[in-house]
Design an enzyme around this catalytic site. Structure first.
Site, short mmCIF file in Angstrom:
data_model
loop_
_atom_site.label_atom_id
_atom_site.label_comp_id
_atom_site.label_asym_id
_atom_site.label_seq_id
_atom_site.Cartn_x
_atom_site.Cartn_y
_atom_site.Cartn_z
N SER A 224 -10.09 -40.93 -10.60
CA SER A 224 -10.70 -42.25 -10.71
C SER A 224 -11.75 -42.27 -11.80
O SER A 224 -12.41 -41.24 -12.06
CB SER A 224 -11.35 -42.57 -9.36
OG SER A 224 -12.21 -43.66 -9.49
N TYR B 89 -16.41 -40.09 -1.39
CA TYR B 89 -15.10 -40.38 -1.98
C TYR B 89 -15.07 -39.92 -3.44
O TYR B 89 -14.17 -39.18 -3.86
CB TYR B 89 -14.79 -41.88 -1.90
CG TYR B 89 -13.66 -42.29 -2.80
CD1 TYR B 89 -12.34 -41.99 -2.46
CD2 TYR B 89 -13.89 -42.93 -4.03
CE1 TYR B 89 -11.29 -42.33 -3.31
CE2 TYR B 89 -12.85 -43.27 -4.88
CZ TYR B 89 -11.56 -42.97 -4.52
OH TYR B 89 -10.53 -43.29 -5.37
N LYS C 187 -12.92 -36.67 -5.64
CA LYS C 187 -12.12 -36.79 -6.87
C LYS C 187 -12.58 -35.74 -7.89
O LYS C 187 -11.78 -35.06 -8.51
CB LYS C 187 -12.23 -38.20 -7.47
CG LYS C 187 -11.60 -39.28 -6.63
CD LYS C 187 -10.09 -39.11 -6.52
CE LYS C 187 -9.47 -40.04 -5.52
NZ LYS C 187 -8.12 -39.67 -5.11
P1 NAD Z 1 -3.57 -46.34 -0.40
O1 NAD Z 1 -4.51 -46.08 0.72
O2 NAD Z 1 -2.85 -47.64 -0.44
O3 NAD Z 1 -2.49 -45.15 -0.49
C1 NAD Z 1 -2.78 -43.84 -0.06
C2 NAD Z 1 -1.67 -43.40 0.85
O4 NAD Z 1 -1.93 -42.06 1.28
C3 NAD Z 1 -1.52 -44.26 2.11
O5 NAD Z 1 -0.18 -44.69 2.23
C4 NAD Z 1 -1.90 -43.33 3.25
O6 NAD Z 1 -1.18 -43.59 4.43
C5 NAD Z 1 -1.57 -41.97 2.65
N1 NAD Z 1 -2.31 -40.83 3.21
C6 NAD Z 1 -3.65 -40.68 3.37
N2 NAD Z 1 -3.93 -39.47 3.91
C7 NAD Z 1 -2.73 -38.85 4.10
C8 NAD Z 1 -2.34 -37.59 4.64
N3 NAD Z 1 -3.24 -36.72 5.12
N4 NAD Z 1 -1.03 -37.29 4.68
C9 NAD Z 1 -0.09 -38.17 4.23
N5 NAD Z 1 -0.40 -39.37 3.73
C10 NAD Z 1 -1.71 -39.70 3.65
O7 NAD Z 1 -4.39 -46.13 -1.76
P2 NAD Z 1 -4.01 -46.49 -3.26
O8 NAD Z 1 -4.86 -47.62 -3.68
O9 NAD Z 1 -2.55 -46.57 -3.41
O10 NAD Z 1 -4.56 -45.20 -3.98
C11 NAD Z 1 -3.75 -44.05 -4.20
C12 NAD Z 1 -4.60 -42.93 -4.74
O11 NAD Z 1 -5.25 -43.39 -5.92
C13 NAD Z 1 -5.72 -42.48 -3.80
O12 NAD Z 1 -5.86 -41.09 -3.92
C14 NAD Z 1 -6.94 -43.20 -4.33
O13 NAD Z 1 -8.12 -42.50 -4.04
C15 NAD Z 1 -6.66 -43.18 -5.83
N6 NAD Z 1 -7.36 -44.26 -6.54
C16 NAD Z 1 -7.19 -45.55 -6.14
C17 NAD Z 1 -7.87 -46.56 -6.82
C18 NAD Z 1 -7.71 -48.00 -6.38
O14 NAD Z 1 -8.47 -48.85 -6.86
N7 NAD Z 1 -6.75 -48.36 -5.53
C19 NAD Z 1 -8.71 -46.24 -7.89
C20 NAD Z 1 -8.85 -44.92 -8.27
C21 NAD Z 1 -8.15 -43.92 -7.59
C1 UD1 Z 2 -14.79 -49.30 -6.47
C2 UD1 Z 2 -15.43 -47.97 -6.19
C3 UD1 Z 2 -14.71 -46.89 -6.98
C4 UD1 Z 2 -13.25 -46.88 -6.61
C5 UD1 Z 2 -12.66 -48.27 -6.85
C6 UD1 Z 2 -11.25 -48.37 -6.38
C7 UD1 Z 2 -17.75 -48.50 -5.64
C8 UD1 Z 2 -19.18 -48.36 -6.07
N1 UD1 Z 2 -16.84 -48.04 -6.51
O1 UD1 Z 2 -14.89 -49.56 -7.85
O2 UD1 Z 2 -15.28 -45.64 -6.70
O3 UD1 Z 2 -12.54 -45.93 -7.40
O4 UD1 Z 2 -13.41 -49.25 -6.14
O5 UD1 Z 2 -11.14 -48.24 -5.00
O6 UD1 Z 2 -17.45 -48.98 -4.56
N2 UD1 Z 2 -17.48 -57.33 -6.42
C9 UD1 Z 2 -18.04 -58.53 -6.01
N3 UD1 Z 2 -17.71 -59.00 -4.78
C10 UD1 Z 2 -16.86 -58.34 -3.93
C11 UD1 Z 2 -16.29 -57.12 -4.35
C12 UD1 Z 2 -16.63 -56.63 -5.61
O7 UD1 Z 2 -18.80 -59.15 -6.74
O8 UD1 Z 2 -16.63 -58.83 -2.81
C13 UD1 Z 2 -17.80 -56.82 -7.77
C14 UD1 Z 2 -18.49 -55.47 -7.77
O9 UD1 Z 2 -19.86 -55.60 -7.62
C15 UD1 Z 2 -18.04 -54.92 -9.13
C16 UD1 Z 2 -16.64 -55.55 -9.35
O10 UD1 Z 2 -16.59 -56.68 -8.47
O11 UD1 Z 2 -18.88 -55.37 -10.15
C17 UD1 Z 2 -15.50 -54.61 -9.01
O12 UD1 Z 2 -15.71 -54.09 -7.69
P1 UD1 Z 2 -14.59 -53.25 -6.91
O13 UD1 Z 2 -13.31 -53.99 -6.93
O14 UD1 Z 2 -15.16 -52.87 -5.58
O15 UD1 Z 2 -14.39 -51.97 -7.82
P2 UD1 Z 2 -15.47 -50.91 -8.36
O16 UD1 Z 2 -16.79 -51.11 -7.77
O17 UD1 Z 2 -15.40 -50.92 -9.85
#
Ligand code: NAD
Ligand code: UD1
Length: 338
Positions: free
Chosen positions: A124, A149, A153
């Site tokens: 991330s 979290y 990472k």
């Molecule tokens: P998500 O929660 O939708 O998907 C994660 C999946 O992992 C889920 O289906 C969950 O059931 C599964 N899981 C969790 N623990 C498990 C375990 N012990 N065994 C088997 N399955 C397990 O999340 P996502 O948004 O698709 O994110 C995927 C990955 O990307 C995550 O590692 C997340 O931290 C990373 N990531 C997501 C974002 C974001 O904004 N969505 C941003 C940066 C990084």
């Molecule tokens: C957040 C996490 C980041 C994670 C990512 C994806 C934090 C501090 N960071 O990123 O670690 O990898 O999500 O899961 O939580 N906002 C509003 N109103 C809302 C929600 C968000 O104004 O109800 C704003 C936030 O203040 C920010 C922007 O929208 O400025 C994006 O927020 P968000 O979608 O939560 O993502 P990040 O904070 O960038």
């Protein structure tokens, strides 16, 4: 020969499964459904015509991961499995360390034992911390975060680097995602958060559908053009294609690379709201609120390395992201629930 997607039933994993299948890859999914629904599998089948082989297992349990490798020829792994909520990770940090670290460790151990040399990890942009100035590039120093979290990472990135130093043939890509939003244009798969969303786009779509009364905008006094936070929002389909490019690259190289997956462009919270309103002809009630603790003002990627190494760049616009997010939400007001 197949690509194993741990956590492949989730938001990003399911879109990646679709794009890998479209590219001709055989896909296997291992997921314990702790944050996803079994319905995702049929939806993937409806989109692609192929139902991936599915193992309902806890990826932290090494023996269960081993079984997947014993029963299939796994060519590479994309490791999505893990918990991802920042606020939850501050309440139950040990569960985050346990799940995120154990899943990564068991996958890497099994890969070594079965001589599987291709690994792609969901990292991330949070690893850039609050000291660097955007655009973030992969050479910048990473730093620990105020939440467990983000720290998992960073730790997993380090574990992968140490592991690669001990095993020259390993090819590992640490994909640093910026802010994935949007959904598959079919409206069949998308983000289905459990309870009140923490992230911006699901909060907007739930407000539009009437589940939430208004969107709280966290902070209007940042040093940004309109005072609200700026992020690099990326369409999840573009992000998924970035994984296909990463797998293609990793299969023919060795060593570790951290690579940003972002558009290279920042948009403010209020810009997202107004684009969403325009794209969908809707009005989103907003309330201006104080800053959310832990947020930074501006985050966006330098996206050149992905272009150079992977031949990938994001193609879809913020308008596409807003349209597709809403298309998913309005067709599935309760996510995957009936
Ligand atoms: P998500 O929660 O939708 O998907 C994660 C999946 O992992 C889920 O289906 C969950 O059931 C599964 N899981 C969790 N623990 C498990 C375990 N012990 N065994 C088997 N399955 C397990 O999340 P996502 O948004 O698709 O994110 C995927 C990955 O990307 C995550 O590692 C997340 O931290 C990373 N990531 C997501 C974002 C974001 O904004 N969505 C941003 C940066 C990084
Ligand atoms: C957040 C996490 C980041 C994670 C990512 C994806 C934090 C501090 N960071 O990123 O670690 O990898 O999500 O899961 O939580 N906002 C509003 N109103 C809302 C929600 C968000 O104004 O109800 C704003 C936030 O203040 C920010 C922007 O929208 O400025 C994006 O927020 P968000 O979608 O939560 O993502 P990040 O904070 O960038």
């Amino acid at each position: 020969m197949a690509i194993l997607l741990t956590g492949g039933m989730g938001f990003i994993g399911s879109h990646t499964a679709v794009e890998l299948i479209k590219e001709g890859y055989e896909v296997i999914i291992a997921d314990n459904l702790s944050n996803s629904s079994k319905k995702v599998l049929e939806r993937i089948e409806t989109i692609t015509g192929v139902k991936p082989l599915f193992y309902e297992i806890d990826v932290a349990v090494k023996e269960d991961v081993m079984k997947v490798f014993e029963e299939n020829e796994v060519q590479g792994v994309v490791h999505f499995a893990g918990y991802k909520s920042v606020p939850e990770s501050t309440r139950i940090p040990l569960a985050y360390y346990r799940n995120n670290l154990d899943t990564a460790l068991s996958v890497l151990e099994v890969m070594k034992e079965k001589n599987c040399k291709t690994f792609v990890f969901s990292s991330s942009a949070t690893v850039y911390g609050d000291k660097n100035k955007a655009p973030f590039n992969e050479e910048m120093p990473t730093s620990t975060s105020t939440n467990a979290y983000g720290n998992t990472k960073l730790m997993i990135e380090q574990i992968v680097r140490d592991f690669a130093a001990s095993w020259e043939e390993l090819s590992a890509i640490l994909l640093r995602y910026f802010n994935p939003i949007g959904a598959h244009p079919s409206g069949l798969i998308g983000e289905a958060p459990d309870g009140i969303p923490n992230n911006l786009m699901p909060y907007i779509t739930q407000t539009a559908v009437g589940v939430r009364e208004y969107l709280g905008v966290f902070g209007t006094d940042y040093d940004t053009p309109d005072g609200t936070g700026v992020r690099d929002f990326i369409h999840v389909v573009d992000l998924a294609r970035g994984h296909v490019a990463a797998i293609n690259y990793a299969l023919k190289t060795q060593g570790v690379e951290a690579i940003n997956l972002g558009t290279g462009k920042g948009n403010s919270v209020l810009e997202v709201v107004s684009t969403f309103e325009k794209a969908n002809d809707l009005k989103i009630p907003v309330k201006l609120l104080p800053r959310r603790p832990g947020d930074i003002a501006t985050s966006f990627a330098l996206a050149d390395k992905a272009k150079k190494l992977l031949g990938w760049k994001a193609e879809l616009t913020l308008f596409d992201m807003c349209k597709d997010s809403w298309n998913w939400q309005k067709n599935n007001p309760k996510g995957y629930e009936d």
